[in-house]
Write a protein that holds these residues in place. Structure first.
Motif, PDB file in Angstrom:
ATOM      1  N   ILE A 122       3.142   1.572  12.972  1.00 59.19           N
ATOM      2  CA  ILE A 122       1.947   1.105  12.277  1.00 59.19           C
ATOM      3  C   ILE A 122       1.208   0.124  13.186  1.00 59.19           C
ATOM      4  N   PHE A 123      -0.103   0.329  13.325  1.00 60.10           N
ATOM      5  CA  PHE A 123      -0.924  -0.541  14.160  1.00 60.10           C
ATOM      6  C   PHE A 123      -2.169  -0.971  13.378  1.00 60.10           C
ATOM      7  N   TYR A 124      -2.533  -2.246  13.508  1.00 66.46           N
ATOM      8  CA  TYR A 124      -3.797  -2.708  12.945  1.00 66.46           C
ATOM      9  C   TYR A 124      -4.236  -3.970  13.689  1.00 66.46           C
ATOM     10  N   PRO A 125      -5.526  -4.287  13.645  1.00 68.57           N
ATOM     11  CA  PRO A 125      -6.031  -5.419  14.438  1.00 68.57           C
ATOM     12  C   PRO A 125      -5.615  -6.766  13.866  1.00 68.57           C
ATOM     13  N   GLU A 126      -5.426  -7.725  14.738  1.00 70.59           N
ATOM     14  CA  GLU A 126      -5.158  -9.091  14.321  1.00 70.59           C
ATOM     15  C   GLU A 126      -6.417  -9.678  13.682  1.00 70.59           C
ATOM     16  N   GLY A 127      -6.240 -10.772  12.953  1.00 72.27           N
ATOM     17  CA  GLY A 127      -7.400 -11.455  12.394  1.00 72.27           C
ATOM     18  C   GLY A 127      -7.571 -11.206  10.916  1.00 72.27           C
ATOM     19  N   GLU A 128      -8.718 -11.584  10.420  1.00 70.70           N
ATOM     20  CA  GLU A 128      -9.009 -11.505   8.990  1.00 70.70           C
ATOM     21  C   GLU A 128      -9.120 -10.058   8.536  1.00 70.70           C
ATOM     22  N   PRO A 130     -10.197  -7.398   5.391  1.00 78.41           N
ATOM     23  CA  PRO A 130     -10.980  -7.310   4.153  1.00 78.41           C
ATOM     24  C   PRO A 130     -10.067  -7.284   2.925  1.00 78.41           C
ATOM     25  N   SER A 131     -10.543  -7.814   1.812  1.00 78.32           N
ATOM     26  CA  SER A 131      -9.733  -7.902   0.601  1.00 78.32           C
ATOM     27  C   SER A 131      -9.258  -6.543   0.114  1.00 78.32           C
ATOM     28  N   GLU A 132     -10.050  -5.513   0.350  1.00 81.37           N
ATOM     29  CA  GLU A 132      -9.667  -4.169  -0.084  1.00 81.37           C
ATOM     30  C   GLU A 132      -8.725  -3.479   0.897  1.00 81.37           C
ATOM     31  N   GLY A 133      -8.474  -4.118   2.042  1.00 79.23           N
ATOM     32  CA  GLY A 133      -7.625  -3.524   3.063  1.00 79.23           C
ATOM     33  C   GLY A 133      -8.433  -2.711   4.058  1.00 79.23           C
ATOM     34  N   LEU A 134      -7.765  -2.268   5.101  1.00 79.89           N
ATOM     35  CA  LEU A 134      -8.417  -1.494   6.162  1.00 79.89           C
ATOM     36  C   LEU A 134      -8.376  -0.008   5.850  1.00 79.89           C
ATOM     37  N   PRO A 135      -9.407   0.732   6.271  1.00 79.34           N
ATOM     38  CA  PRO A 135      -9.338   2.189   6.130  1.00 79.34           C
ATOM     39  C   PRO A 135      -8.164   2.743   6.933  1.00 79.34           C
ATOM     40  N   VAL A 136      -7.547   3.788   6.410  1.00 81.62           N
ATOM     41  CA  VAL A 136      -6.285   4.311   6.940  1.00 81.62           C
ATOM     42  C   VAL A 136      -6.512   5.546   7.811  1.00 81.62           C
ATOM     43  N   ILE A 137      -5.816   5.583   8.930  1.00 82.99           N
ATOM     44  CA  ILE A 137      -5.745   6.786   9.761  1.00 82.99           C
ATOM     45  C   ILE A 137      -4.272   7.131   9.952  1.00 82.99           C
ATOM     46  N   ILE A 138      -3.937   8.385   9.715  1.00 75.15           N
ATOM     47  CA  ILE A 138      -2.570   8.874   9.955  1.00 75.15           C
ATOM     48  C   ILE A 138      -2.639   9.895  11.074  1.00 75.15           C
ATOM     49  N   SER A 195       2.363   6.915   1.599  1.00 77.35           N
ATOM     50  CA  SER A 195       1.745   6.786   0.288  1.00 77.35           C
ATOM     51  C   SER A 195       2.454   5.739  -0.562  1.00 77.35           C
ATOM     52  N   GLU A 196       3.775   5.702  -0.492  1.00 70.01           N
ATOM     53  CA  GLU A 196       4.570   4.806  -1.333  1.00 70.01           C
ATOM     54  C   GLU A 196       4.681   3.397  -0.762  1.00 70.01           C
ATOM     55  N   SER A 200       2.392  -2.397   1.258  1.00 70.83           N
ATOM     56  CA  SER A 200       3.048  -3.519   1.935  1.00 70.83           C
ATOM     57  C   SER A 200       2.325  -3.908   3.220  1.00 70.83           C
ATOM     58  N   TYR A 201       1.270  -3.194   3.534  1.00 73.21           N
ATOM     59  CA  TYR A 201       0.495  -3.436   4.744  1.00 73.21           C
ATOM     60  C   TYR A 201      -0.985  -3.526   4.375  1.00 73.21           C
ATOM     61  N   PRO A 202      -1.823  -4.035   5.262  1.00 79.80           N
ATOM     62  CA  PRO A 202      -3.245  -4.213   4.931  1.00 79.80           C
ATOM     63  C   PRO A 202      -4.020  -2.889   4.936  1.00 79.80           C
ATOM     64  N   ALA A 203      -3.660  -2.010   4.022  1.00 78.90           N
ATOM     65  CA  ALA A 203      -4.237  -0.665   3.980  1.00 78.90           C
ATOM     66  C   ALA A 203      -4.981  -0.436   2.670  1.00 78.90           C
ATOM     67  N   ASN A 204      -6.097   0.238   2.763  1.00 76.05           N
ATOM     68  CA  ASN A 204      -6.848   0.652   1.586  1.00 76.05           C
ATOM     69  C   ASN A 204      -6.411   2.065   1.208  1.00 76.05           C
ATOM     70  N   PRO A 205      -5.650   2.245   0.134  1.00 79.34           N
ATOM     71  CA  PRO A 205      -5.096   3.558  -0.202  1.00 79.34           C
ATOM     72  C   PRO A 205      -6.144   4.591  -0.602  1.00 79.34           C
ATOM     73  N   ASN A 206      -7.364   4.137  -0.841  1.00 80.43           N
ATOM     74  CA  ASN A 206      -8.431   5.055  -1.243  1.00 80.43           C
ATOM     75  C   ASN A 206      -9.201   5.614  -0.053  1.00 80.43           C
ATOM     76  N   THR A 207      -8.800   5.202   1.155  1.00 79.72           N
ATOM     77  CA  THR A 207      -9.500   5.667   2.366  1.00 79.72           C
ATOM     78  C   THR A 207      -8.465   6.176   3.359  1.00 79.72           C
ATOM     79  N   VAL A 208      -8.215   7.460   3.346  1.00 78.82           N
ATOM     80  CA  VAL A 208      -7.193   8.041   4.221  1.00 78.82           C
ATOM     81  C   VAL A 208      -7.777   9.186   5.044  1.00 78.82           C
ATOM     82  N   MET A 209      -7.652   9.066   6.354  1.00 79.53           N
ATOM     83  CA  MET A 209      -7.986  10.156   7.260  1.00 79.53           C
ATOM     84  C   MET A 209      -6.701  10.659   7.906  1.00 79.53           C
TER      85      MET A 209
END
Length: 374
Positions: A122-128, A130-138, A195-196, A200-209
């Motif tokens: 799992i990779f994501y950028p450091e820093g602030e 968004p409250s809704e989480g980051l868009p997801v790429i798999i 999905s499950e 636990s990570y800063p992910a927005n479950p409604n945005t999955v690519m």
């Protein structure tokens, strides 16, 4: 014995000697090939991620469905080819510098069986965030179904993460330890884990690519279709992922494994020695399963003029999607500085100018899909 009979007997001996020599050369060749692809302990620093080339006292790599594939001479030769690719890919990575400021969670098990192929990063950028989480790429890596792990695409995934995404990168078992069907099952289990656990990570479950390249493109396309079909999940014996895939990005997908021209001589056997007797036989090409997808997400295809492995297959798949009314686009990259861009160029060198162009165009398509602008 007459002179003619002596000449005939002499000729017979010469022929026998020639046959014996040829047989010896073949036997030696097979022996050399077998030695070169012998399994190595998976804890050794000489271990390479090529199917059939890892051994362990605690992990059973071999699946019953792939019985007999390990003896196939073509696959043995391909093991050598993929072993060579491993060396060249590592040399290429050594010349590249991944972006800084990336949070990395490595080697997370999505199945608790200690198999190193059942892991994800799992990779994501450091820093602030968004409250809704980051868009997801798999991301599902390529490698001809016989080679590589998620590590092959690590720099590519980190580059995606640096642009404001959380990226899940998955490994799966390799042929000839398993068949393509088991690889689809592995990917489904990984998607279910994501999905499950993405909460636990800063992910927005409604945005999955979902994205994949080459063999990974085929696996991504199949997972997307199976995600919508109970009937196909039963045929392929896969689990339900409960993922809402909003976008699909396929880079040079090899999605015609049964009727893909000369390349299918290789790809058909990857479904098992008895692939014709398996329930998946009628579903080995994307054209044979696409009708089971009730609502395919917007799909972006990428290929290039130098893509000798999958250019035609990519265009054919795009035309299939287009014909079925699926929202899709195709970018066929031409030359860059007088050179044809090779197979999966944007994954192999994501930091190059053409790599950046391909990545940014795919992410732009993804953002439009999220806004329903495609």
């Amino acid at each position: 014995m007459s002179k003619g009979e002596k000449k005939k007997a002499s000729g017979g001996k010469v022929f026998s000697i020639i046959v014996l020599i040829i047989a010896m050369i073949i036997a030696i060749g097979i022996g050399v090939i077998s030695f070169m692809v012998r399994p190595i302990d998976d804890q050794s620093d000489k271990a390479v991620p090529v199917g059939g080339m890892l051994s362990s006292e605690s992990i059973d790599y071999k699946s019953e469905s792939s019985k007999g594939l390990e003896k196939n001479l073509i696959l043995k030769i391909m093991q050598i080819v993929w072993k060579s690719c491993d060396a060249s890919d590592k040399a290429l990575h050594a010349q590249q510098t991944p972006p800084d400021g990336i949070v990395s969670h490595k080697d997370i098990e999505y199945l608790n069986d200690s198999n190193p192929y059942h892991r994800l990063d799992i990779f994501y950028p450091e820093g602030e965030i968004p409250s809704e989480g980051l868009p997801v790429i798999i991301d599902i890596h390529g490698g001809g179904w016989m080679y590589a792990t998620k590590d092959l695409n690590e720099y590519y995934c980190k580059e995606l993460a640096s642009k404001g995404y959380i990226v899940f990168s998955i490994s799966y078992r390799l042929v000839p330890d398993v068949t393509v069907n088991e690889q689809i099952q592995d990917c489904a289990f990984a998607l279910k884990w994501i999905s499950e656990n993405m909460g636990s990570y800063p992910a927005n479950p409604n945005t999955v690519m979902l994205t994949g390249d080459s063999a990974g493109g085929q696996l991504s396309a199949y997972c997307t279709v199976l995600n919508q079909s109970n009937e196909l999940r039963e045929i392929f014996d896969t689990c339900e992922t409960n993922l809402n895939i909003e976008c699909l990005v396929l880079t040079s997908p090899v999605a015609y494994m049964k009727n893909g021209g000369m390349f299918s001589i290789y790809t058909k056997m990857l479904w098992g020695k008895d692939y014709k007797q398996k329930p998946t036989y009628d579903f080995m090409d994307i054209s044979e399963i696409i009708e089971y997808a009730g609502d395919m997400p917007p799909t972006y295809f990428i290929t290039s003029s130098g893509d000798t492995l999958a250019h035609d297959q990519t265009v054919t798949a795009y035309n299939l999607f287009l014909k079925r009314g699926i929202n899709c686009e195709l970018t066929d990259f031409g030359e860059f500085e007088g050179e044809k861009l090779p197979h999966v160029f944007s994954i192999l060198d994501p930091f190059s100018q053409p790599g950046q162009t391909a990545i940014n165009s795919a992410l732009d398509f993804y953002q439009k899909a999220l806004l329903h602008e495609n």
